[in-house]
Each structure stands twice: as C-alpha cells, then as structure tokens.
Enzyme design. Structure first.
Site, PDB file in Angstrom:
ATOM      1  N   ASP A  43       0.815  -1.225   0.000  1.00  0.00           N
ATOM      2  CA  ASP A  43       0.000   0.000   0.000  1.00  0.00           C
ATOM      3  C   ASP A  43       0.845   1.270   0.000  1.00  0.00           C
ATOM      4  O   ASP A  43       0.317   2.377   0.072  1.00  0.00           O
ATOM      5  CB  ASP A  43      -0.957   0.003   1.196  1.00  0.00           C
ATOM      6  CG  ASP A  43      -0.234   0.006   2.529  1.00  0.00           C
ATOM      7  OD1 ASP A  43       1.017  -0.061   2.527  1.00  0.00           O
ATOM      8  OD2 ASP A  43      -0.908   0.080   3.573  1.00  0.00           O
ATOM      9  N   GLU A  45       3.267   2.118   2.277  1.00  0.00           N
ATOM     10  CA  GLU A  45       3.836   2.509   3.559  1.00  0.00           C
ATOM     11  C   GLU A  45       5.329   2.170   3.621  1.00  0.00           C
ATOM     12  O   GLU A  45       5.779   1.173   3.063  1.00  0.00           O
ATOM     13  CB  GLU A  45       3.102   1.815   4.706  1.00  0.00           C
ATOM     14  CG  GLU A  45       1.688   2.316   4.919  1.00  0.00           C
ATOM     15  CD  GLU A  45       1.029   1.657   6.124  1.00  0.00           C
ATOM     16  OE1 GLU A  45       1.720   0.906   6.861  1.00  0.00           O
ATOM     17  OE2 GLU A  45      -0.180   1.866   6.314  1.00  0.00           O
ATOM     18  N   HIS A 136      18.663  25.025  -1.810  1.00  0.00           N
ATOM     19  CA  HIS A 136      18.090  25.969  -2.773  1.00  0.00           C
ATOM     20  C   HIS A 136      17.933  27.367  -2.204  1.00  0.00           C
ATOM     21  O   HIS A 136      18.113  28.358  -2.924  1.00  0.00           O
ATOM     22  CB  HIS A 136      16.732  25.454  -3.259  1.00  0.00           C
ATOM     23  CG  HIS A 136      16.131  26.308  -4.340  1.00  0.00           C
ATOM     24  ND1 HIS A 136      16.635  26.352  -5.618  1.00  0.00           N
ATOM     25  CD2 HIS A 136      15.074  27.168  -4.325  1.00  0.00           C
ATOM     26  CE1 HIS A 136      15.921  27.183  -6.351  1.00  0.00           C
ATOM     27  NE2 HIS A 136      14.971  27.701  -5.594  1.00  0.00           N
ATOM     28  N   ASP A 175      18.935  33.078 -13.149  1.00  0.00           N
ATOM     29  CA  ASP A 175      17.925  33.938 -12.513  1.00  0.00           C
ATOM     30  C   ASP A 175      18.595  34.675 -11.361  1.00  0.00           C
ATOM     31  O   ASP A 175      19.759  34.415 -11.014  1.00  0.00           O
ATOM     32  CB  ASP A 175      16.702  33.137 -12.038  1.00  0.00           C
ATOM     33  CG  ASP A 175      17.085  31.982 -11.127  1.00  0.00           C
ATOM     34  OD1 ASP A 175      18.047  32.120 -10.351  1.00  0.00           O
ATOM     35  OD2 ASP A 175      16.422  30.927 -11.195  1.00  0.00           O
ATOM     36  N   LYS A 198      14.682  36.312 -15.028  1.00  0.00           N
ATOM     37  CA  LYS A 198      13.642  35.301 -15.258  1.00  0.00           C
ATOM     38  C   LYS A 198      12.338  35.670 -14.568  1.00  0.00           C
ATOM     39  O   LYS A 198      12.326  36.242 -13.478  1.00  0.00           O
ATOM     40  CB  LYS A 198      14.116  33.940 -14.724  1.00  0.00           C
ATOM     41  CG  LYS A 198      13.145  32.795 -14.937  1.00  0.00           C
ATOM     42  CD  LYS A 198      13.691  31.489 -14.359  1.00  0.00           C
ATOM     43  CE  LYS A 198      13.515  31.425 -12.864  1.00  0.00           C
ATOM     44  NZ  LYS A 198      13.880  30.096 -12.313  1.00  0.00           N
ATOM     45  N   THR A 232      14.248  26.434 -17.069  1.00  0.00           N
ATOM     46  CA  THR A 232      15.090  27.610 -16.846  1.00  0.00           C
ATOM     47  C   THR A 232      16.333  27.567 -17.730  1.00  0.00           C
ATOM     48  O   THR A 232      16.739  28.588 -18.311  1.00  0.00           O
ATOM     49  CB  THR A 232      15.493  27.702 -15.364  1.00  0.00           C
ATOM     50  OG1 THR A 232      14.312  27.884 -14.570  1.00  0.00           O
ATOM     51  CG2 THR A 232      16.448  28.862 -15.125  1.00  0.00           C
TER      52      THR A 232
END
Length: 318
Positions: A43, A45, A136, A175, A198, A232
């Site tokens: 399932d 899990e 990031h 960017d 951007k 990008t």
C-alpha cells in the site's frame, strides 16, 4: 562495503536514496555503513529496521530527499524515529539534496510553506542537527530550531570546469536567485558574470526578458543549484543566443533532479555538456549527442563526517 562503521562512538546509516553516495563515501573513509533495511509495503507505507545497536551512540544518517521526495522524506523520519526509540544519544541528518527547499514562502497565495513543515517534522522525529549541500534557499535554516550547516560543492564543480572553459568565457546566473552562486564560481574561475532576468509563469514554464552582462561572442557557463524540468536552462540558452552568445553553452549544477523529459529539452536547446554532482543517484538516461558528467561529492561528505565525529567545524566546507 563493510557492514559496519566504527568511528569512535558514531554509527553511520544510509537512506535508500543515497546508497550510491554512501558507497563512495565509505571508500573515502575506508570503513562501511551500518545496516539499515528499508522496504515498501504493497500500500506504499515505508518500514525501516536498524540491524545494528545505536544505544548511547551518535548516529549520522546520509539520506537525500530526492524523487520520489515524499517517500524519502518519510524514510528519513522513520530512520530517525527508530534511532530515537533505540536510545541513540544524538542523530544528525546529512541531507545532500533537501526536497521542498523551494517552498520557502507563500507569495501572498493560500499555499503552505512546505520547507517549514518538513523542518518541523524533522525536529519532531528526533533529529538534532541537519547538514545540507547547496540548499536551494538559505532561508531554510530559519525554519529550524536545531543547528543547520549548508556545505557547497562549488570547489568540486569549479575544478571540473577549469579545463573546459576558455579564458574569455562568462559565468551566467539563470535567474536572480543564482547570482550569489554564480559569483562564487566566477571568483574561483576568474571569469565575469552575466545575469538572466527570469519570470516564472508556472511550475514548468518560465520566460527571460533580458540578459545583463556582456555575452556577445563568448561561451557561456550556466550555473545553478539544481535542474528539475530544464525549463530555466532552455530559456536561458535562448536568451543568451539572442544576446549574441556562442551557441555552445555549458551547464553545471549541484543537484540532478531531472524530471522526465528534462534532459531531452536541454539537449534540444543546443547544450552538449552538463556537469552535475552525485548528490542524487544518476537516472541513467541516454540522450544522443549529449554528455552528462558526474562530479562526485564523496570527498566533501567524508570530510564533513570526519569533522562531525571529531567535533570540528564545517565552516570551511560552506
């Protein structure tokens, strides 16, 4: 790889998304990782089992939360909870790629801040410290109440680029968010910087209005922390060509997320060389006339682990 690691009172485990990197790190350290079994029930899990005792020991879990992100986030939480319930003294999550880091604000919309939510879950699972690589957004640290260290793969990628770029090349930030990263590469390679402006239209669609910097007649090296859809990069290549740059752009990024079709898009845009690290397991995609070179961060991770074990500073690796 040997079944166990002995680094004083420290035990290492690897999540299923980082077995490839763990093998390389083990070679760097000259010792192996402890055994952690992970399985998925029919399932969906997640279930994990620690096959080595951790009572009273410091545990370092090397586990990227790469695609499928939700599975690997839950697996990391499960490993941490297992360590806590097995009476580990301390748990450090070494997350070379941190999924959901892009979701760091709401932008005025009725949306969650997933980076904050994942940070809360990580703390709740009993993790005492987090180590990331080229995350990031630096804002991620602010969502935690535990120590967070962000290392960088810039030295490894810059060394790989050194022999590939001519002296009149230019480093390009695709960017504004990548400007700081591009500046650090430019300093390492002694090259100028250009910036693409951007605007994001949707999750997989962007547009670039203009390029700031002199790129005419020069080879461009596009730098980013991650590549997901490739949109990008594709738009950056188009904008750079329109600005007079040479058509043979080189791309380098730390995290090869690579959504389905991303490499084909980048290759179709005219890019022929792409450098990425092994923070995420390579997908093995083959694209004609297109080269993806893997730059290992195993030495970076191994050095950081040694310093964590010895109680040293990670500042020089950031």
């Amino acid at each position: 790889m040997s079944p166990k690691i002995e680094l004083g009172t420290t035990t290492l485990f690897a999540g299923s998304a980082s077995h490839h990197l763990a093998a390389a790190v083990a070679r760097e350290l000259g010792i192996g990782f402890a055994t952690c079994a992970s399985e998925r029930f029919p399932d969906g899990e997640v279930s994990v089992r620690l096959d080595d005792a951790v009572r009273g020991r410091e545990v370092i879990v090397l586990a990227a939360t790469s695609p499928p992100v939700n599975d690997h986030v839950v697996e990391l939480l499960a490993i941490a909870d297992a360590c806590r319930r097995a009476d580990a003294a301390r748990v450090v999550a070494f997350v070379p790629y941190f999924g959901y880091a892009r979701s760091d604000r709401r932008d005025g919309r009725r949306t969650p801040i997933m980076a904050s939510l994942v940070a809360d879950l990580i703390e709740r699972a009993g993790i005492d410290q987090v180590v990331t690589v080229d995350v990031h957004t630096p804002a991620l640290e602010g969502f935690f109440r535990i120590p967070v260290d962000n290392l960088t793969a810039i030295p490894q990628l810059a060394a790989a680029l050194q022999a590939r770029v001519p002296s009149d090349a230019v480093i390009v930030a695709p960017d504004l968010g990548a400007v700081r990263l591009a500046n650090r590469f430019a300093t390492k390679l002694n090259l100028p910087v250009a910036v693409c402006h951007k605007r994001r239209i949707g999750g997989a669609e962007v547009t670039i209005g203009r390029v700031t910097g002199d790129v005419a007649g020069r080879r461009c090296v596009i730098i980013d922390d991650m590549i997901s859809t490739g949109a990008t990069i594709v738009e950056s290549v188009r904008a750079l060509k329109d600005a007079g740059a040479l058509p043979t752009a080189l791309v380098a990024a730390t995290h090869a997320v690579f959504a389905p079709g991303a490499l084909d898009k980048i290759a179709d845009a005219g890019v022929r060389e792409l450098l990425v690290t092994d923070s995420i397991a390579p997908r093995g995609d083959v694209v004609p006339n297109f080269t993806v070179e893997l730059v290992s961060i195993a030495s970076l991770v191994a050095t950081a682990i040694r310093r964590l074990v010895d109680g040293g500073s990670l500042r020089e690796l950031a």
